[in-house]
Design an enzyme around this catalytic site. Sequence first.
Site, short mmCIF file in Angstrom:
data_model
loop_
_atom_site.label_atom_id
_atom_site.label_comp_id
_atom_site.label_asym_id
_atom_site.label_seq_id
_atom_site.Cartn_x
_atom_site.Cartn_y
_atom_site.Cartn_z
N LYS A 161 3.56 0.64 -9.14
CA LYS A 161 2.15 1.50 -8.98
C LYS A 161 1.12 0.37 -8.29
O LYS A 161 1.53 -0.94 -8.45
CB LYS A 161 1.76 1.72 -10.41
CG LYS A 161 0.59 2.87 -10.30
CD LYS A 161 1.58 4.11 -10.10
CE LYS A 161 0.31 5.39 -9.84
NZ LYS A 161 0.89 6.60 -9.79
N ASP A 189 -1.58 9.00 -4.96
CA ASP A 189 -1.98 9.46 -6.53
C ASP A 189 -3.47 9.68 -6.32
O ASP A 189 -4.05 10.25 -5.25
CB ASP A 189 -1.90 7.99 -7.38
CG ASP A 189 -2.05 8.40 -8.73
OD1 ASP A 189 -0.85 8.97 -9.21
OD2 ASP A 189 -3.02 8.15 -9.33
#
Length: 448
Positions: A124, A164
Site C-alpha cells: 500500500k 484508492d
Amino acid sequence: MSISQAIETVEANYAHQPEFIQAVKEVAISIKPLYDAHPEYETLKVFERLVEPDRIFNFRVNWENDKGEVQVNRGWRVQFNNALGPYKGGLRFHPTVTESVLKFLGFEQIFKNALTGLPIGGGKGGSDFDPKGKSESEIRRFCYAFMRELHHYISKDMDVPAGDIGVGGREVSYMYAMYKNLTRESTGVITGKGVGFGGSLMRTEATGYGAVYFLENMLAAQDEDIKGKTVLVSGAGNVSLHAAEKCIALGAKVITVSDSRGTLHDTSGFTQEKIDWLKAQKAQNKPLVDYVDKFGGEWLDGKKPWQFKADIAIPSATQNEINEDEAKQLVNNGVKYVVEGANMPLTAEAIDHVREHRVHYAPGKAANAGGVAVSALEMSQNSVRQYNTFEQVDQQLKNIMKDIHDGAAGASEEYGQTDNGYIDYMAGANMVGFKRVADALLAYGILN
Ligand code: NDP
C-alpha cells in the site's frame, strides 16, 4: 512466540500506530483455531514475521502550486509481503494518511489478495497530499512529482500500485505517464489505467460490484434475495456509487449515500439516472446537497447514514466510520447484513456488537476484494497484451467473489465457527487468507 506475545510486541513497538494495531488484532484473534491446529506456524514464527513489513519507503514530494510556491508533502510505499506474488495495493492521497494507516491497509491487503486466489502479494502507499481545492494542473504536477520518487521502488513484476481514496483514473494516468517517461517502458506497472492504454474493462466498477456479488452469495446462504431489500450506502466515491448502482440493478432500494460533508437521504430510492447525476456531480467536486433541488429527498449536514431503517448496510467511505453507538443504531434499525465496501469501516467494538446480534457481517478483505482481483486481471491482460470484454471480466469477477465467499464459509464451518446457520465470515476469511500466505512462508523456509 505465541500470537498473544506477538500482539504485545506490536503494541510495544508501534504504540503510536493505532490503526495498524487494530488491524493486526482482528486477524490475530480470528486465526487462533487455525494457528492452534498447526504448531509449525508458531515454531517458524509465521505471525511474528507477517506483522513486520518487508520494507517501507518514505520519501519527500516537492511540487509547485499555481502561484509558483514550493509545496512539500510526504510519500510512502509499504511493501508488506510478497510471498504469493508482486506487492499489490493502492495509493491513497488524503490529509489523514500516515504510516499507521498505510501499514493497516498493507497488512489487510496481504490476506485480501491471498483470498482472490490470484498471484499477488500485499502492499500500500500514498501521501498526505489533499486533492481537495487543488486545480487540475496542481493535481497533475503533484502526481508527476509523486511518481518521480515512487518509480525507484516499483516495477511490473515486483510492486504494482493502483488507486484508492483520492486516486482515480485521472491520477493513475498522470502517474503512469511519468513512469513511462522515466523508464521508456509500457508495462502493467500500475493498474486502473484508462481502457485503450492498458486498462481493463470493469476495473472502475469492480470493487462496488464485487461487494454486491459477495452480498448476493451471503443472502443465498440464508435463502434470501436482494430484490426488494432496503440498503444504506455510505460514501459517494468509486466504491459507494458502483455498489449502489449494482444493488439498484438487482432490484434493491438504496436510500442513502454520503460524503465527508453529510448524508443524502432519498426515501423513494436512487435510480440509475440519479446515480449518474451523483457521479457527474462528485467528478466536478460539487456538493451533494444540490441533489435535493433537482430530485427531492433530504440533506443531513454533518450526519452519517446509519439512523435509517434498512435491511443491509454497505459502508464504503473510510476506516472506522461506524463506531459502537452507530452499530447499535444499525441493529436497532433492523439491519441484518453489513458488507464492508471500505477497508475497516467498523471499529473493533462495532464489529463485536453486530456479530453478537447475529448480523451477517462481511469484512472488507473478503467483500471488497473484487477491485484488486480485477487489477490482477489487468496485470495478466497487460502481460499477454490482449484484452477481455466487459462480460468476460464481469463473469470472472462473479466467480472470484463466489470462491471467496465459499472459501470463507467453508473455513468457518471447518473450524467450528459456524453457529446454527450463522456464518463467521470474519474468522473464515482471515483463516483462508492467512493459511495461503503462511503455507508459502513455510515452503520458503525463513527467507520471507
Ligand atoms: P473515493 O475517494 O472514490 O471515495 C471516498 C468517499 O468516501 C468520498 O465520498 C469521500 O467523501 C468519503 N470519505 C473519505 N474519507 C472520509 C471521511 N474521513 N469521512 C467521511 N467521508 C469520507 O474512494 P474509494 O471509493 O476508492 O474508496 C473508499 C473505500 O474503499 C476506502 O476505504 C478504500 O480503501 C476502499 N477500497 C477501495 C477500492 C477501490 O478499488 N477504489 C478497493 C478496495 C477497497 P468526499 O468526497 O467528501 O471526500
